[in-house]
Every structure is written in C-alpha cells, then in structure tokens.
Design a protein around this motif. Structure first.
Motif, short mmCIF file in Angstrom:
data_model
loop_
_atom_site.label_atom_id
_atom_site.label_comp_id
_atom_site.label_asym_id
_atom_site.label_seq_id
_atom_site.Cartn_x
_atom_site.Cartn_y
_atom_site.Cartn_z
N ALA A 79 0.84 -1.20 0.00
CA ALA A 79 0.00 0.00 0.00
C ALA A 79 0.87 1.26 0.00
O ALA A 79 0.59 2.24 -0.70
CB ALA A 79 -0.94 -0.01 1.21
N GLY A 80 1.95 1.21 0.77
CA GLY A 80 2.89 2.32 0.75
C GLY A 80 3.56 2.48 -0.60
O GLY A 80 3.79 3.59 -1.08
N CYS A 81 3.85 1.35 -1.24
CA CYS A 81 4.44 1.39 -2.58
C CYS A 81 3.45 2.01 -3.58
O CYS A 81 3.86 2.75 -4.49
CB CYS A 81 4.81 -0.02 -3.04
SG CYS A 81 6.22 -0.75 -2.18
N LEU B 134 -2.40 -4.71 -4.50
CA LEU B 134 -2.22 -5.66 -5.59
C LEU B 134 -1.80 -4.96 -6.88
O LEU B 134 -0.99 -5.48 -7.65
CB LEU B 134 -3.52 -6.44 -5.81
CG LEU B 134 -3.85 -7.44 -4.70
CD1 LEU B 134 -5.24 -8.02 -4.90
CD2 LEU B 134 -2.83 -8.57 -4.68
N GLU B 135 -2.33 -3.77 -7.13
CA GLU B 135 -1.91 -3.01 -8.30
C GLU B 135 -0.43 -2.65 -8.20
O GLU B 135 0.30 -2.68 -9.20
CB GLU B 135 -2.76 -1.74 -8.44
CG GLU B 135 -4.17 -1.99 -8.93
CD GLU B 135 -4.20 -2.62 -10.31
OE1 GLU B 135 -3.28 -2.36 -11.13
OE2 GLU B 135 -5.14 -3.39 -10.60
N ARG C 59 2.26 -12.96 -5.21
CA ARG C 59 2.60 -12.76 -6.62
C ARG C 59 1.83 -13.73 -7.51
O ARG C 59 1.40 -13.38 -8.61
CB ARG C 59 4.10 -12.95 -6.83
CG ARG C 59 4.98 -11.89 -6.22
CD ARG C 59 6.43 -12.14 -6.55
NE ARG C 59 6.67 -12.04 -7.98
CZ ARG C 59 7.79 -12.43 -8.59
NH1 ARG C 59 8.77 -12.95 -7.88
NH2 ARG C 59 7.94 -12.29 -9.89
N ARG C 60 1.69 -14.96 -7.02
CA ARG C 60 1.04 -15.99 -7.84
C ARG C 60 -0.43 -15.68 -8.10
O ARG C 60 -0.95 -15.94 -9.18
CB ARG C 60 1.17 -17.35 -7.16
CG ARG C 60 0.78 -18.53 -8.05
CD ARG C 60 0.81 -19.82 -7.28
NE ARG C 60 -0.26 -19.87 -6.28
CZ ARG C 60 -1.53 -20.17 -6.58
NH1 ARG C 60 -1.89 -20.44 -7.80
NH2 ARG C 60 -2.43 -20.19 -5.63
#
Length: 265
Positions: free
Chosen positions: A177-179, A229-230, A211-212
C-alpha cells in the motif's frame, strides 16, 4: 516453501569437495564414518555454507520453512541413508535447527511403488506442484502425496509458522500500500526500495503466493486491498508469476493429511 536456484560452485569449493569425497573409504563407509569426515572438513563446510546462505531466500532463511535463520547444512538425503553423498553439493540445503534436527532428522520417506524420495527438494523442483499456501489461514495444503509428506515431516503447519504467515500477509499488504502511494507520486525508485526490504524479510513463501494470485480477478476480494495488488503488479510486471502445472486434486487434503503414508508415489 519456495523454489530456489542452485548456482554452480566456484572452482576452489568444487576441488575441496572432490578431494574430501576421494578420501572416503571404498569399503566400510558408515554413517558414523561419514559424519566424522564431514566434521573434520571445517574449511569445506564453511565454503558450502557461504554458497547456501547466498542462494537462500530473505536473509539466509531456512530452505524448508522460509521463516527461521538457516544455521545448519542439512544433508537432504540423510547420511543414515546415503553416507557416500556426504560431500555432494546437490545434497546440501540450508536449514534451521528445528527443520533439520527436531523435524526431519534422519527421516527420508520413499514411495513404496517407485522408491523415489517423497520429500521436496526446493532447489531441484517447483514446490507449487505439490503444495499450496492458504493466505487466509496461513496453512499449507497438499496437492500430491509428496506435498503431504513434506508438510508432515517438516511440520510446516506448526503454530508459530501459521501465525507468522498471517502476520506476513498483513506486513506485505501494508508495504505494498505504501508502494502504491509512492508509485502514484511517480517515485518508482522509492517503491522498489521498499520492495527490496520486503523481499529480505522471513516467510518469502507469503510474498511468492501473493505474486502468484495477484493477476486473478478475485485477488482483491480475497485480500481486500486493490491498491496493494496493483502495486505488486506494477513492480513485478505482467504476468506477476510464471504459470506452473498444478496437479488436479481428486479430494481435498487437510493441512494435517497423512495421505502420503498409504498412497503410491
């Protein structure tokens, strides 16, 4: 458990292993003799340990549970089964004390029909073919008898690991979320720096599972964080994970399944 790449050893370490192997007796090689030779080869052991630590997930994490610090060199095929593999580079894995001594020890189950090992070597095959991690329970479910055996022998669903995985899911989503906020501000370098720190944390199997499933339409519903996730998709690119063949389950195997003890391999 995650797939790990085993790189070639440097020439000096190869020579040390070959010399140590050549010094083993042609006859009368027992587990005790092999252990004595292994203990005496301190310099060789340290070079092998350095190579294993470099290829482990996170920062030198156990290659079985991915959580605890890898402090021991485990002989994947134990010396009570194969003393001649004591100096075989492809028989060495980095393990924590629990997985190495308390869980596995000298246990090495084989299929009754084929005689093939039932435990998964994460440096030789894709663990996702045999077991699957649930991000909502923190537990592993097996897809094959080999997955069942690996979960059972290494006690991969022991309480501390389940709790740690659930905490790791939250930590991953918070970091992602921070990313997402950094990416929205066009700070890709800052986002990648955060992801690098995340990849160094224990329980890399949680990030691997995220990731999967990240490119699945239902992922945001399951995890409740579309922005995270985005960010995951953006930082890893599309597709976020390689497609792997997953055997079809004929029935649901519970986390404490002992199916491997009776089923053919």
């Amino acid at each position: 458990m995650i797939r790990l790449e085993r790189p070639p050893l440097d020439d000096q370490t190869v020579k040390l292993l070959v010399r140590a192997h050549e010094r083993l007796p042609d006859a009368g090689l027992t587990e005790a003799v092999a252990r004595k030779a292994w203990k005496a080869a301190g310099g060789t052991r340290e070079r092998v340990a350095m190579a294993l630590r470099a290829m482990a997930s996170g920062i030198e994490r156990c290659m079985y549970c991915s959580e605890s610090l890898g402090t021991a060199i485990d002989h994947f095929e134990p010396l009570n089964h194969a003393p001649r593999r004591v100096f075989d580079w492809y028989n060495h894995l980095l393990a924590c004390s629990f997985c190495n001594s308390h869980a596995k020890g000298g246990t090495f189950p084989k299929g009754t029909a084929t005689g093939e090992p039932l435990l998964i070597d994460p440096t030789a095959e894709e663990p996702a073919h045999h077991l699957r991690l649930s991000l909502t329970s923190g537990e592993y479910h097996c897809l094959t008898p080999r997955g069942c055996a690996t979960i059972d022998v290494f006690q991969l669903n022991r309480g501390p690991l389940r709790k740690g995985r659930l905490d790791a899911v939250g930590q991953c989503l918070d970091t992602l979320a921070g990313c997402a906020a950094l990416l929205a501000a066009d700070d890709t370098a800052g986002a990648r720096k955060r992801m690098l720190r995340l990849r160094r944390q224990p329980l890399a199997d949680v990030l691997q599972e995220l990731r999967r499933i990240a490119d699945r339409p239902s992922a945001a519903v399951v995890l409740g964080d579309e922005a995270a996730l985005e960010a995951l998709r953006a930082l890893y690119g599309q597709p976020v994970a390689k497609q792997v063949f997953i055997p079809q389950q004929t029935s649901r195997h519970q986390p404490d399944c002992r199916f491997w003890k009776t089923a053919p391999s």
